[in-house]
Structures are given as C-alpha cells and as structure tokens.
Motif scaffolding. Sequence first.
Motif, PDB file in Angstrom:
ATOM      1  N   GLY A  24     -20.984 -38.781 -40.013  1.00  0.00           N
ATOM      2  CA  GLY A  24     -19.797 -37.921 -40.011  1.00  0.00           C
ATOM      3  C   GLY A  24     -19.188 -37.780 -38.638  1.00  0.00           C
ATOM      4  N   ARG A  25     -20.001 -37.671 -37.613  1.00  0.00           N
ATOM      5  CA  ARG A  25     -19.474 -37.535 -36.257  1.00  0.00           C
ATOM      6  C   ARG A  25     -18.957 -38.866 -35.725  1.00  0.00           C
ATOM      7  NH1 ARG A  25     -22.950 -35.148 -32.591  1.00  0.00           N
ATOM      8  NH2 ARG A  25     -24.784 -35.645 -33.776  1.00  0.00           N
ATOM      9  N   ALA A  26     -19.630 -39.958 -36.066  1.00  0.00           N
ATOM     10  CA  ALA A  26     -19.144 -41.282 -35.642  1.00  0.00           C
ATOM     11  C   ALA A  26     -17.809 -41.605 -36.308  1.00  0.00           C
ATOM     12  CB  ALA A  26     -20.180 -42.355 -35.969  1.00  0.00           C
ATOM     13  N   ALA A  27     -17.649 -41.207 -37.559  1.00  0.00           N
ATOM     14  CA  ALA A  27     -16.405 -41.480 -38.290  1.00  0.00           C
ATOM     15  C   ALA A  27     -15.210 -40.812 -37.630  1.00  0.00           C
ATOM     16  CB  ALA A  27     -16.535 -41.014 -39.745  1.00  0.00           C
ATOM     17  N   ARG A  28     -15.434 -39.700 -36.940  1.00  0.00           N
ATOM     18  CA  ARG A  28     -14.331 -39.032 -36.239  1.00  0.00           C
ATOM     19  C   ARG A  28     -13.939 -39.767 -34.957  1.00  0.00           C
ATOM     20  NH1 ARG A  28     -17.444 -34.015 -37.083  1.00  0.00           N
ATOM     21  NH2 ARG A  28     -17.683 -33.984 -34.825  1.00  0.00           N
ATOM     22  N   LEU A  29     -14.820 -40.618 -34.459  1.00  0.00           N
ATOM     23  CA  LEU A  29     -14.556 -41.345 -33.203  1.00  0.00           C
ATOM     24  C   LEU A  29     -13.958 -42.727 -33.424  1.00  0.00           C
ATOM     25  CD1 LEU A  29     -17.952 -40.604 -31.404  1.00  0.00           C
ATOM     26  CD2 LEU A  29     -15.766 -39.428 -31.058  1.00  0.00           C
ATOM     27  N   LEU A  30     -14.069 -43.242 -34.635  1.00  0.00           N
ATOM     28  CA  LEU A  30     -13.719 -44.635 -34.907  1.00  0.00           C
ATOM     29  C   LEU A  30     -12.656 -44.732 -35.993  1.00  0.00           C
ATOM     30  CD1 LEU A  30     -17.421 -45.824 -35.019  1.00  0.00           C
ATOM     31  CD2 LEU A  30     -15.759 -46.469 -33.251  1.00  0.00           C
ATOM     32  N   ASP A  31     -11.949 -45.856 -35.983  1.00  0.00           N
ATOM     33  CA  ASP A  31     -11.014 -46.141 -37.068  1.00  0.00           C
ATOM     34  C   ASP A  31     -11.763 -46.712 -38.270  1.00  0.00           C
ATOM     35  OD1 ASP A  31      -8.660 -45.505 -35.505  1.00  0.00           O
ATOM     36  OD2 ASP A  31      -9.053 -47.375 -34.422  1.00  0.00           O
ATOM     37  N   ARG A  32     -12.806 -47.498 -37.966  1.00  0.00           N
ATOM     38  CA  ARG A  32     -13.601 -48.119 -39.032  1.00  0.00           C
ATOM     39  C   ARG A  32     -15.054 -48.107 -38.609  1.00  0.00           C
ATOM     40  NH1 ARG A  32     -14.719 -53.892 -40.666  1.00  0.00           N
ATOM     41  NH2 ARG A  32     -13.607 -54.502 -38.787  1.00  0.00           N
ATOM     42  N   LEU A  33     -15.890 -47.551 -39.472  1.00  0.00           N
ATOM     43  CA  LEU A  33     -17.323 -47.511 -39.235  1.00  0.00           C
ATOM     44  C   LEU A  33     -17.995 -48.385 -40.278  1.00  0.00           C
ATOM     45  CD1 LEU A  33     -19.861 -46.368 -37.835  1.00  0.00           C
ATOM     46  CD2 LEU A  33     -19.744 -44.435 -39.432  1.00  0.00           C
ATOM     47  N   VAL A  34     -18.727 -49.378 -39.809  1.00  0.00           N
ATOM     48  CA  VAL A  34     -19.472 -50.261 -40.701  1.00  0.00           C
ATOM     49  C   VAL A  34     -20.932 -49.844 -40.623  1.00  0.00           C
ATOM     50  CG1 VAL A  34     -20.100 -52.636 -41.250  1.00  0.00           C
ATOM     51  CG2 VAL A  34     -17.835 -52.138 -40.259  1.00  0.00           C
ATOM     52  N   LYS A  57     -23.531 -45.824 -49.704  1.00  0.00           N
ATOM     53  CA  LYS A  57     -22.114 -45.784 -50.061  1.00  0.00           C
ATOM     54  C   LYS A  57     -21.778 -44.500 -50.816  1.00  0.00           C
ATOM     55  CE  LYS A  57     -18.237 -48.256 -51.983  1.00  0.00           C
ATOM     56  NZ  LYS A  57     -17.418 -47.184 -51.472  1.00  0.00           N
ATOM     57  N   ALA A  58     -22.578 -44.160 -51.811  1.00  0.00           N
ATOM     58  CA  ALA A  58     -22.322 -42.953 -52.599  1.00  0.00           C
ATOM     59  C   ALA A  58     -22.359 -41.695 -51.726  1.00  0.00           C
ATOM     60  CB  ALA A  58     -23.336 -42.842 -53.734  1.00  0.00           C
ATOM     61  N   GLU A  59     -23.303 -41.656 -50.791  1.00  0.00           N
ATOM     62  CA  GLU A  59     -23.459 -40.456 -49.967  1.00  0.00           C
ATOM     63  C   GLU A  59     -22.426 -40.383 -48.838  1.00  0.00           C
ATOM     64  OE1 GLU A  59     -25.140 -38.415 -51.451  1.00  0.00           O
ATOM     65  OE2 GLU A  59     -27.145 -39.070 -52.019  1.00  0.00           O
ATOM     66  N   THR A  60     -21.810 -41.519 -48.471  1.00  0.00           N
ATOM     67  CA  THR A  60     -20.828 -41.499 -47.381  1.00  0.00           C
ATOM     68  C   THR A  60     -19.380 -41.480 -47.871  1.00  0.00           C
ATOM     69  OG1 THR A  60     -20.912 -43.917 -47.149  1.00  0.00           O
ATOM     70  CG2 THR A  60     -22.370 -42.610 -45.716  1.00  0.00           C
ATOM     71  N   ASP A  61     -19.146 -41.744 -49.138  1.00  0.00           N
ATOM     72  CA  ASP A  61     -17.772 -41.674 -49.658  1.00  0.00           C
ATOM     73  C   ASP A  61     -17.116 -40.317 -49.377  1.00  0.00           C
ATOM     74  OD1 ASP A  61     -17.622 -44.304 -50.484  1.00  0.00           O
ATOM     75  OD2 ASP A  61     -17.982 -43.872 -52.612  1.00  0.00           O
ATOM     76  N   PRO A  62     -17.823 -39.186 -49.553  1.00  0.00           N
ATOM     77  CA  PRO A  62     -17.194 -37.902 -49.229  1.00  0.00           C
ATOM     78  C   PRO A  62     -16.847 -37.744 -47.743  1.00  0.00           C
ATOM     79  CG  PRO A  62     -19.110 -37.562 -50.637  1.00  0.00           C
ATOM     80  CD  PRO A  62     -19.117 -39.004 -50.217  1.00  0.00           C
ATOM     81  N   ILE A  63     -17.644 -38.350 -46.880  1.00  0.00           N
ATOM     82  CA  ILE A  63     -17.353 -38.290 -45.438  1.00  0.00           C
ATOM     83  C   ILE A  63     -16.072 -39.050 -45.141  1.00  0.00           C
ATOM     84  CG2 ILE A  63     -18.163 -38.946 -43.126  1.00  0.00           C
ATOM     85  CD1 ILE A  63     -21.047 -38.558 -44.205  1.00  0.00           C
ATOM     86  N   ALA A  65     -13.616 -39.610 -47.198  1.00  0.00           N
ATOM     87  CA  ALA A  65     -12.505 -38.835 -47.752  1.00  0.00           C
ATOM     88  C   ALA A  65     -12.149 -37.666 -46.837  1.00  0.00           C
ATOM     89  CB  ALA A  65     -12.854 -38.349 -49.152  1.00  0.00           C
ATOM     90  N   ARG A  66     -13.155 -37.012 -46.299  1.00  0.00           N
ATOM     91  CA  ARG A  66     -12.940 -35.839 -45.443  1.00  0.00           C
ATOM     92  C   ARG A  66     -12.352 -36.213 -44.084  1.00  0.00           C
ATOM     93  NH1 ARG A  66     -17.868 -34.152 -45.467  1.00  0.00           N
ATOM     94  NH2 ARG A  66     -18.484 -34.837 -43.396  1.00  0.00           N
ATOM     95  N   THR A  67     -12.809 -37.315 -43.494  1.00  0.00           N
ATOM     96  CA  THR A  67     -12.392 -37.671 -42.131  1.00  0.00           C
ATOM     97  C   THR A  67     -11.192 -38.600 -42.093  1.00  0.00           C
ATOM     98  OG1 THR A  67     -13.868 -39.589 -42.032  1.00  0.00           O
ATOM     99  CG2 THR A  67     -14.759 -37.460 -41.261  1.00  0.00           C
ATOM    100  N   GLY A  68     -10.930 -39.303 -43.196  1.00  0.00           N
ATOM    101  CA  GLY A  68      -9.856 -40.285 -43.205  1.00  0.00           C
ATOM    102  C   GLY A  68     -10.254 -41.609 -42.578  1.00  0.00           C
TER     103      GLY A  68
END
Length: 170
Positions: A24-34, A57-63, A65-68
């Motif tokens: 969740g925190r990495a997703a806020r720093l990046l455009d694309r997280l693999v 995948k199932a557990e990160t889909d909400p992240i 959606a939340r972070t964009g």
Amino acid sequence: MPERVGVYPGTFDPVTNGHLDVIGRAARLLDRLVIGVAMNAGKGPLFPLPERVELVKAETDPIAARTGAVIEVVPFEGLLIAFARSVGARMIVRGLRAVSDFDYEFQMTGMNRRLDPDIETVFLMASETNQFISSRFVKEIAQLGGDIASFVPKLTLQRTLARVRAPAPG
C-alpha cells in the motif's frame, strides 16, 4: 516524466498484513507496482505458485482501487534483477521488519547494485503493528492450531486454514 515502475518481490507464502502494508505504501510512490511472486521451491511453500499469485492479486486489488496505482502480480523464477529489467522497473521495493532483516537486505542490495547500477533498491519499514509478522511464523502458528486472524487478510486466512487442516495426501 517517465513512468515510475517498481518491483516488490517475495514468495508471499502466505501474503500477510505486513506485505499489504508495504504494498500500500509502495503503491503511493509508484505509477506501476509489479509484485513478483517468486517460485522458490527450495523454501517448501505451503501454497503452489499459481495459488500464491491468485491470493496476492485478490488481496491487492482493493489497494489498487484505493490508491489509483496500477498493481500487477506476476510469477517469476530466476534472478531478481533480470525480472526487474523484464518489466521495466527502475526500483526494487523491500520491506524491513526489524534490524535482523537489515544484514541480509544490505548484502542483497549490494549484489543487485553491482549487477545493474541503474536499478535502485528502496526500503520501506513495516508499520509498528506489522513489524513482527512473517509468513514463516504465520504458517507455523496455523499448523500448530493458533489464531492467525490478525496476521493475514480474510481470504488468505480461509485458504491457509483450509490448507493446514486438510488431511495429508497418501
């Protein structure tokens, strides 16, 4: 400005709340997280690789959606630097839980830097509520009949309990 792409590698066996905190925190720093789900058969995983990919995948889909942020979950085998290059990553994200993680991570970062000095490693500390969680401990506690509900998300909890309670084959 070029797209900021990072890789967060791990075995995710199982994915924990600590992993999700870092994601969740990495997703806020990046455009694309693999998220690279490593095969790592040597660790004797509880879940087969396709199921680990599915759970992450199932557990990160909400992240996502939340972070964009764009979050992709991809299985990989082999050298992390080669995987990072193959997905166009310029950053490797690593989570640190405690000082004991640092020595190993420090050595790995040095080796990766020698292999490709253009790919940076960034460390994110797990939040104080997740610093002690490890997949290894979660599996061990579950196998011994302990309560892991506060360590893993709901779907992963259900799958982990089903797997450890299933009768052994043969």
